[in-house]
Structure formats: C-alpha cells, structure tokens
Motif scaffolding. Structure first.
Motif, mmCIF file in Angstrom:
data_model
loop_
_atom_site.group_PDB
_atom_site.id
_atom_site.type_symbol
_atom_site.label_atom_id
_atom_site.label_comp_id
_atom_site.label_asym_id
_atom_site.label_seq_id
_atom_site.Cartn_x
_atom_site.Cartn_y
_atom_site.Cartn_z
ATOM 1 N N PHE A 1 0.820 -1.208 0.000
ATOM 2 C CA PHE A 1 0.000 0.000 0.000
ATOM 3 C C PHE A 1 0.859 1.265 0.000
ATOM 4 N N GLY A 2 1.852 1.314 0.852
ATOM 5 C CA GLY A 2 2.723 2.487 0.916
ATOM 6 C C GLY A 2 3.522 2.670 -0.367
ATOM 7 N N PHE A 3 4.083 1.576 -0.862
ATOM 8 C CA PHE A 3 4.891 1.623 -2.082
ATOM 9 C C PHE A 3 4.049 2.067 -3.277
ATOM 10 N N GLN A 4 2.850 1.493 -3.418
ATOM 11 C CA GLN A 4 1.982 1.846 -4.545
ATOM 12 C C GLN A 4 1.360 3.233 -4.361
ATOM 13 N N SER A 5 1.275 3.716 -3.123
ATOM 14 C CA SER A 5 0.847 5.104 -2.910
ATOM 15 C C SER A 5 1.877 6.060 -3.501
ATOM 16 N N ALA A 6 3.141 5.732 -3.332
ATOM 17 C CA ALA A 6 4.206 6.530 -3.945
ATOM 18 C C ALA A 6 4.111 6.459 -5.462
ATOM 19 N N ASN A 7 3.804 5.277 -5.976
ATOM 20 C CA ASN A 7 3.615 5.112 -7.421
ATOM 21 C C ASN A 7 2.447 5.974 -7.908
ATOM 22 N N ALA A 8 1.370 6.012 -7.122
ATOM 23 C CA ALA A 8 0.201 6.817 -7.482
ATOM 24 C C ALA A 8 0.527 8.313 -7.488
ATOM 25 N N VAL A 9 1.337 8.755 -6.546
ATOM 26 C CA VAL A 9 1.738 10.167 -6.497
ATOM 27 C C VAL A 9 2.543 10.538 -7.736
ATOM 28 N N ILE A 10 3.509 9.692 -8.095
ATOM 29 C CA ILE A 10 4.317 9.938 -9.299
ATOM 30 C C ILE A 10 3.437 9.926 -10.534
ATOM 31 N N PHE A 11 2.510 8.973 -10.594
ATOM 32 C CA PHE A 11 1.612 8.862 -11.750
ATOM 33 C C PHE A 11 0.722 10.093 -11.869
ATOM 34 N N PHE A 12 0.244 10.601 -10.738
ATOM 35 C CA PHE A 12 -0.569 11.820 -10.733
ATOM 36 C C PHE A 12 0.225 13.002 -11.296
ATOM 37 N N ILE A 13 1.466 13.136 -10.873
ATOM 38 C CA ILE A 13 2.320 14.222 -11.365
ATOM 39 C C ILE A 13 2.555 14.083 -12.866
ATOM 40 N N VAL A 14 2.768 12.847 -13.330
ATOM 41 C CA VAL A 14 3.010 12.600 -14.757
ATOM 42 C C VAL A 14 1.792 13.001 -15.580
ATOM 43 N N ILE A 15 0.592 12.613 -15.131
ATOM 44 C CA ILE A 15 -0.638 12.940 -15.873
ATOM 45 C C ILE A 15 -0.859 14.443 -15.931
ATOM 46 N N VAL A 16 -0.657 15.123 -14.809
ATOM 47 C CA VAL A 16 -0.816 16.584 -14.768
ATOM 48 C C VAL A 16 0.185 17.253 -15.707
ATOM 49 N N ALA A 17 1.437 16.775 -15.691
ATOM 50 C CA ALA A 17 2.483 17.361 -16.537
ATOM 51 C C ALA A 17 2.169 17.161 -18.017
ATOM 52 N N ILE A 18 1.713 15.967 -18.380
ATOM 53 C CA ILE A 18 1.395 15.680 -19.784
ATOM 54 C C ILE A 18 0.197 16.511 -20.240
ATOM 55 N N SER A 19 -0.826 16.588 -19.414
ATOM 56 C CA SER A 19 -2.019 17.379 -19.765
ATOM 57 C C SER A 19 -1.665 18.857 -19.921
ATOM 58 N N ALA A 20 -0.838 19.380 -19.011
ATOM 59 C CA ALA A 20 -0.423 20.780 -19.098
ATOM 60 C C ALA A 20 0.410 21.027 -20.357
ATOM 61 N N ALA A 21 1.300 20.085 -20.681
ATOM 62 C CA ALA A 21 2.124 20.222 -21.880
ATOM 63 C C ALA A 21 1.268 20.218 -23.138
#
Length: 289
Positions: A257-277
């Motif tokens: 759960f903790g490890f995949q929460s970190a994965n989810a945070v990174i994934f959220f940042i990636v999606i926001v960055a791609i959408s903004a770009a």
C-alpha cells in the motif's frame, strides 16, 4: 439587501459541494501522499521510511514495464481514436439522411459500462475470433490475441478506442457546427475544396476541440483499468499491466500500500504534466493560426 441574499444563497449552494469534494477527493489525496512515505501494508501499524519508496520505484523493473505499456497504449489509442473520431464527425456532420440515428448508434458504446464491454470483448477474442479463424483457415486468428504477449495490447487498444470514439466524435461534431458556412463559401471561391479545405479552413477552426479531445483521450488512456481488469488482468506474463492496475492489484491485495501510494503520487504528477504540456502546445498552435 437582495444582492446580499443572492450571494448568501450561492454560498449555501457551494459549501456542501465543496465539503463533499474535500471529504472524498482532497482528504484521500493527502492521506495517499502521507502513506507514500511509509511501509504501510493496508492494515496494522506502519513505520516511516522517508523517500525509500520513491527511490525503489525507479529501480523496479515491473513498475518500469507498466509505464512503458501504459504510454504505448495511450499514445497509439489517442492517435487512432482522434483520427477515426474526426473522420466520423466529418461524415455525420455532412448532409446525409438519418444522421441523427447514426449519431445515436455511434454514441451507444460510450453509454455501456467499460467493465461489461471488457468482458464481452474478452469472450469475443477468446472464443469467437479463434473459432472464426479456424473456419476460414487463418493461423493469425486461430489463437486468442489475449494469450499472446505481442498482440494482447492490440486487443485492449481496440476495445479502448471502440468505446472512446463515441465521445470524441460528438466533441468534433460540436466543433464542426461552429464553423460558419461563409468560410466554406469564401474558400470555394479561392479553389479550396476537399483536403485543402479541411487543412486550411476546417482544422484550424476546430483546434480548440482537437485540444480537448487530445487531453481527454490522453488522460483516459493513461488511466486505463476496467478493460485490463476484465480482459487480461495484466497478463500474459504482465505484458498488459497498466500503472492503474498495478497500483490497485499490488496496493490493495499485494501488501504494498505504501509503495503503490508513492507510485500513485508519481503517476498523478506525470498525468498533470502531460495534460499541461498538451494544453500549452495546442495553445501555441492556436495563436500561430
């Protein structure tokens, strides 16, 4: 006095919605970020591990494979969906008979649940197409696409596109209906017909709608989950394991759960960055045109 009462009414309408948003969106997001710095397994106690989860993410080959698969699926599906959606929109926006009926039929896949559609196509790819392949003597169709590591992602891409083309087409139709007829009349006088008309007149005027579709498709396909859950469950050999499915599968039932929460945070940042770009790039194109 009336003005103050009007403001108070709007405030009373807004506050409950804001409270629900904070309760079911913001608070879980913050909790997820907090858990990403722990070794929480989803139950019991946990210890703080700092940035160890984030460091391990970049060293985990399974996580890297899921990102590669997800980006490949998202890029191809976005291109295919927008090309077919725009072609359908051009056809359905023309002066043809029963175009209202055709629009309703093409929109039907979007109404169906993604999980239900996934199970239907899973049956189709596993039993119907192989049986058809054997009947016509085709080796390529005789085996299930979902059982092959090289073709399973194509089957998922087909299902994702089939269901998302409907909304993409509707958005493009909305854009095409904003183009004034005077523009086409003036273009025809200058000899702009067919492809030239689309390239120099139609497409530049519907770029805002193109931007919307690209951002929505990119976001939806990056977050693909239901189709994979119904059709492959990440197989064969984890070849179709998307980021969302990996986060759900290993986070909820795999004790990460903790490890995949970190994965989810990174994934959220990636999606926001791609959408903004995408928005910035498309905005610059609009300004140039």
């Amino acid at each position: 006095m009336m003005k103050n009462e009007r403001k108070r009414t709007f405030l009373l309408i807004t506050l409950p919605i804001l409270a629900l948003f904070i309760c079911f969106n913001t608070v879980p997001l913050i909790r997820g970020v907090v858990y990403s710095f722990t070794n929480f397994k989803g139950f019991g106690t946990f210890d703080w591990v700092g940035l160890r989860n984030y460091i391990d993410l970049f060293q985990d080959s399974r996580v890297g494979g899921s990102y590669l698969f997800t980006f490949k699926l998202a890029i191809v599906s976005t291109i295919v969906t927008n090309v077919i959606g725009l072609m359908l929109a051009l056809g359905l926006n023309s002066k043809i008979r029963a175009k209202g009926l055709f629009r309703a039929l093409y929109f039907l896949p979007n109404v169906l649940g993604a999980l239900v559609v996934g199970y239907v196509f899973q049956y189709l790819f596993t039993y119907i197409l192989p049986a058809l392949g054997e009947m016509i003597g085709s080796e390529a169709l005789s085996s299930s696409m979902l059982s092959n590591e090289k073709t399973a992602w194509i089957a998922i891409m087909i299902v994702c596109c089939w269901q998302n083309i409907a909304m993409t087409t509707i958005i493009y139709i909305s854009g095409l209906q904003t183009v004034p007829e005077d523009v086409y009349e003036a273009g025809s006088l200058d000899g702009a017909t067919g492809w030239k008309q689309f390239r120099h007149l139609t497409f530049p005027l519907i770029i805002p709608f193109f931007t919307i579709n690209m951002v929505l498709c990119g976001k939806n396909f990056l977050m693909v989950f239901d189709q994979i859950m119904a059709m492959t469950k990440g197989g064969p050999a984890q070849s179709t394991e998307s980021i969302s499915y990996l986060i759900y599968n290993n986070g909820m039932s795999g004790g990460q759960f903790g490890f995949q929460s970190a994965n989810a945070v990174i994934f959220f940042i990636v999606i926001v960055a791609i959408s903004a770009a995408q928005m910035i790039f498309s905005g610059r194109k609009e300004e140039q045109l």
